[in-house]
Scaffold this active site. Structure first.
Site, PDB file in Angstrom:
ATOM      1  N   LYS A   1     -34.502 -30.847 -42.821  1.00 19.42           N
ATOM      2  CA  LYS A   1     -35.179 -29.206 -42.078  1.00 19.42           C
ATOM      3  C   LYS A   1     -36.555 -29.240 -41.212  1.00 19.42           C
ATOM      4  O   LYS A   1     -37.216 -27.886 -40.793  1.00 19.42           O
ATOM      5  CB  LYS A   1     -35.538 -28.935 -43.489  1.00 19.42           C
ATOM      6  CG  LYS A   1     -34.472 -28.501 -44.474  1.00 19.42           C
ATOM      7  CD  LYS A   1     -34.881 -28.030 -45.316  1.00 19.42           C
ATOM      8  CE  LYS A   1     -33.882 -28.373 -46.765  1.00 19.42           C
ATOM      9  NZ  LYS A   1     -34.261 -28.336 -47.756  1.00 19.42           N
TER      10      LYS A   1
ATOM     11  N   LYS B   1     -32.149 -38.947 -38.563  1.00 21.35           N
ATOM     12  CA  LYS B   1     -31.537 -37.718 -39.493  1.00 21.35           C
ATOM     13  C   LYS B   1     -31.759 -36.125 -38.989  1.00 21.35           C
ATOM     14  O   LYS B   1     -32.177 -35.684 -38.963  1.00 21.35           O
ATOM     15  CB  LYS B   1     -32.080 -37.891 -41.229  1.00 21.35           C
ATOM     16  CG  LYS B   1     -30.945 -37.724 -41.990  1.00 21.35           C
ATOM     17  CD  LYS B   1     -31.801 -37.821 -43.364  1.00 21.35           C
ATOM     18  CE  LYS B   1     -33.317 -37.244 -43.522  1.00 21.35           C
ATOM     19  NZ  LYS B   1     -33.458 -37.126 -45.341  1.00 21.35           N
TER      20      LYS B   1
ATOM     21  N   LYS C   1     -43.027 -39.098 -45.870  1.00 24.25           N
ATOM     22  CA  LYS C   1     -43.399 -37.790 -45.927  1.00 24.25           C
ATOM     23  C   LYS C   1     -45.144 -38.058 -45.979  1.00 24.25           C
ATOM     24  O   LYS C   1     -45.859 -36.424 -45.414  1.00 24.25           O
ATOM     25  CB  LYS C   1     -42.564 -37.352 -47.052  1.00 24.25           C
ATOM     26  CG  LYS C   1     -41.671 -36.947 -46.942  1.00 24.25           C
ATOM     27  CD  LYS C   1     -41.424 -35.744 -47.811  1.00 24.25           C
ATOM     28  CE  LYS C   1     -39.506 -35.390 -47.899  1.00 24.25           C
ATOM     29  NZ  LYS C   1     -39.012 -34.409 -48.538  1.00 24.25           N
TER      30      LYS C   1
HETATM   31  P1  TYM Z   1     -32.978 -32.706 -50.021  1.00 23.71           P
HETATM   32  O1  TYM Z   1     -33.681 -30.721 -50.824  1.00 23.71           O
HETATM   33  O2  TYM Z   1     -33.595 -33.424 -48.954  1.00 23.71           O
HETATM   34  O3  TYM Z   1     -31.675 -32.460 -49.605  1.00 23.71           O
HETATM   35  C1  TYM Z   1     -30.452 -31.871 -50.687  1.00 23.71           C
HETATM   36  C2  TYM Z   1     -29.365 -32.872 -50.687  1.00 23.71           C
HETATM   37  O4  TYM Z   1     -29.173 -32.687 -48.880  1.00 23.71           O
HETATM   38  C3  TYM Z   1     -28.574 -34.311 -48.890  1.00 23.71           C
HETATM   39  N1  TYM Z   1     -29.080 -34.387 -47.605  1.00 23.71           N
HETATM   40  C4  TYM Z   1     -27.932 -34.973 -46.438  1.00 23.71           C
HETATM   41  N2  TYM Z   1     -27.053 -35.506 -46.294  1.00 23.71           N
HETATM   42  C5  TYM Z   1     -26.103 -35.841 -45.301  1.00 23.71           C
HETATM   43  N3  TYM Z   1     -26.802 -36.328 -44.092  1.00 23.71           N
HETATM   44  C6  TYM Z   1     -28.589 -35.362 -43.956  1.00 23.71           C
HETATM   45  N4  TYM Z   1     -28.366 -35.157 -43.260  1.00 23.71           N
HETATM   46  C7  TYM Z   1     -29.053 -34.852 -45.181  1.00 23.71           C
HETATM   47  N5  TYM Z   1     -30.280 -34.074 -45.296  1.00 23.71           N
HETATM   48  C8  TYM Z   1     -29.951 -33.603 -46.550  1.00 23.71           C
HETATM   49  C9  TYM Z   1     -29.325 -34.651 -49.599  1.00 23.71           C
HETATM   50  O5  TYM Z   1     -29.438 -36.446 -49.253  1.00 23.71           O
HETATM   51  C10 TYM Z   1     -29.618 -34.169 -50.427  1.00 23.71           C
HETATM   52  O6  TYM Z   1     -28.290 -34.335 -51.791  1.00 23.71           O
HETATM   53  N6  TYM Z   1     -34.739 -35.301 -53.685  1.00 23.71           N
HETATM   54  C11 TYM Z   1     -33.548 -34.526 -54.090  1.00 23.71           C
HETATM   55  C12 TYM Z   1     -33.845 -33.431 -54.504  1.00 23.71           C
HETATM   56  C13 TYM Z   1     -33.339 -33.643 -55.854  1.00 23.71           C
HETATM   57  C14 TYM Z   1     -31.892 -34.333 -56.187  1.00 23.71           C
HETATM   58  C15 TYM Z   1     -32.629 -34.256 -57.613  1.00 23.71           C
HETATM   59  C16 TYM Z   1     -31.448 -34.816 -56.222  1.00 23.71           C
HETATM   60  C17 TYM Z   1     -34.579 -33.418 -56.840  1.00 23.71           C
HETATM   61  N7  TYM Z   1     -33.761 -33.606 -57.549  1.00 23.71           N
HETATM   62  C18 TYM Z   1     -31.990 -34.307 -58.818  1.00 23.71           C
HETATM   63  C19 TYM Z   1     -30.322 -34.859 -56.542  1.00 23.71           C
HETATM   64  C20 TYM Z   1     -30.643 -34.809 -58.331  1.00 23.71           C
HETATM   65  C21 TYM Z   1     -33.980 -33.594 -52.588  1.00 23.71           C
HETATM   66  O7  TYM Z   1     -35.483 -33.937 -51.382  1.00 23.71           O
HETATM   67  O8  TYM Z   1     -33.131 -33.529 -51.554  1.00 23.71           O
END
Ligand code: TYM
Length: 336
Positions: free
Chosen positions: A201, A198, A115
């Site tokens: 967004k 992957k 990032k």
């Molecule tokens: P984020 O917002 O990027 O994504 C949210 C959730 O979606 C999953 N995900 C995917 N799974 C499969 N294939 C993909 N291409 C894909 N893109 C995203 C992510 O693994 C996630 O589960 N850091 C985290 C948010 C967060 C969080 C937390 C999660 C903040 N605090 C505490 C769990 C517990 C994030 O940026 O997810």
């Protein structure tokens, strides 16, 4: 050993639309887990500002992501739904964790490297300590299970390390070791334009992902246009190795139909991609179009969505408040 009662925590960032990767990698498990567990689902707006967000767009995105949670079947009567910034205990515990985690641990985080890009000196400090805030999200509730996609594995390992070091430094059995729940046939959904990247967004091409707000026509079009190779589909899952686009489409079909990849190949193996793509377009429209419709309906119910977040924040604070109060005592602050 102390036994911790099971509690589920997870979150998503309100930066743009949720997509099929979020849905298959995490959301399907969120909805399932609330049948049998106490679940807390957060819209992580404080994580979002580690990269600059237009304030008006951020406020809208928080509401839109909440609408998507509800439309996907997260039930505010059963589960707690709230946005992170309304519960200040997250930021407070993150500060304590900034003092527990080691620089060396954060230096190994691959997501920061991705990032921050080439100019790391220009990245925000928040982006660097992002995983400490994530550990605080989970541990402010002593959560034991964290349903996420595969890309969050390293962050979860760090949360476990922080919990262990805190317990060790202060000679307590205070925090559990949170378990990542990375399950199902689509824990890493790939871009529809490039099976080695992957689904995300931030991909500039909208054709690379299926958004949870896409119309039926768009969903079908994106699947029809999805990149493939020239060969027929294999009959065994071993034949998917080194064929990332085939593996991705089979995985998506499997996840949406609650089948295994092998069951999907029993049906489509030996055939051309067009057979799988047609069936997948129908299936994806059947499963996702109602979610898009319901999200849109909820987007026009701002008062209701805001009330879900306010009520969820009050319930979340009732849990996190006493836990973070105990943390203040443990580290040696004066608590009045
Ligand atoms: P984020 O917002 O990027 O994504 C949210 C959730 O979606 C999953 N995900 C995917 N799974 C499969 N294939 C993909 N291409 C894909 N893109 C995203 C992510 O693994 C996630 O589960 N850091 C985290 C948010 C967060 C969080 C937390 C999660 C903040 N605090 C505490 C769990 C517990 C994030 O940026 O997810």
């Amino acid at each position: 050993m102390t036994l911790f009662s099971p509690r589920v925590f997870s979150g998503m960032q309100p930066t743009g639309n949720l997509h099929l990767g979020n849905y298959l990698g995490a959301m399907l498990n969120w909805v399932k887990m609330q049948e049998t567990n106490e679940c807390i689902y957060c819209v992580v707006d404080m994580h979002a500002i580690t990269l600059w967000q237009d304030p008006k767009a951020l406020r809208q995105a928080i509401r839109d992501v909440t609408a998507s949670y509800l439309a996907c079947g997260v039930d505010p009567k059963r589960s707690i739904i709230f946005n992170q910034s309304q519960v200040p205990e997250h930021a407070e515990l993150a500060w304590v964790f900034n003092c527990v985690a080691r620089l060396g641990w954060l230096n190994r985080m691959t997501q920061f490297k991705d990032k921050a890009g080439k100019d790391k000196e220009a990245a925000s400090v928040g982006l660097y300590v992002y995983p400490n805030l994530m550990a605080a999200d989970i541990l402010a509730y002593k959560a034991t299970h964290v349903p996420v996609g595969d890309d969050q594995k390293q962050h979860l390992e760090l949360a476990r390390d922080i919990a262990a070091k805190f317990n060790n430094d202060y000679e307590v059995e205070f925090f559990p070791q949170p378990e990542p729940m990375i399950t199902g046939p689509a824990t890493r959904v790939m871009s529809l334009r490039d099976g080695t990247k992957k689904m995300s967004k931030s991909d500039p091409s909208d054709l690379s992902r299926i958004n949870l707000t896409d119309s039926a026509d768009d969903i079908a079009k994106k699947i029809r246009k999805a990149k493939t190779d020239m060969d027929a589909l294999p009959s065994e899952t071993a034949g998917l190795k080194a064929r990332p686009e085939a593996e991705n489409l089979v995985g998506i079909y499997a996840a949406l139909s609650s089948k295994t990849a092998q069951e999907v190949l029993n049906e489509f193996g030996g055939g051309q991609f067009s057979g799988l793509k047609n069936a997948l377009a129908d299936l994806a429209v059947e499963k996702l179009a109602p979610i898009a419709d319901e999200t849109k309906r909820l987007q026009s119910e701002q008062t209701y969505v805001d009330s879900v977040l306010a009520e969820g924040a009050a319930r979340a604070r009732a849990i996190a408040g006493p836990i973070v109060r105990d943390v203040r005592e443990i580290v040696g602050f004066i608590v009045s």
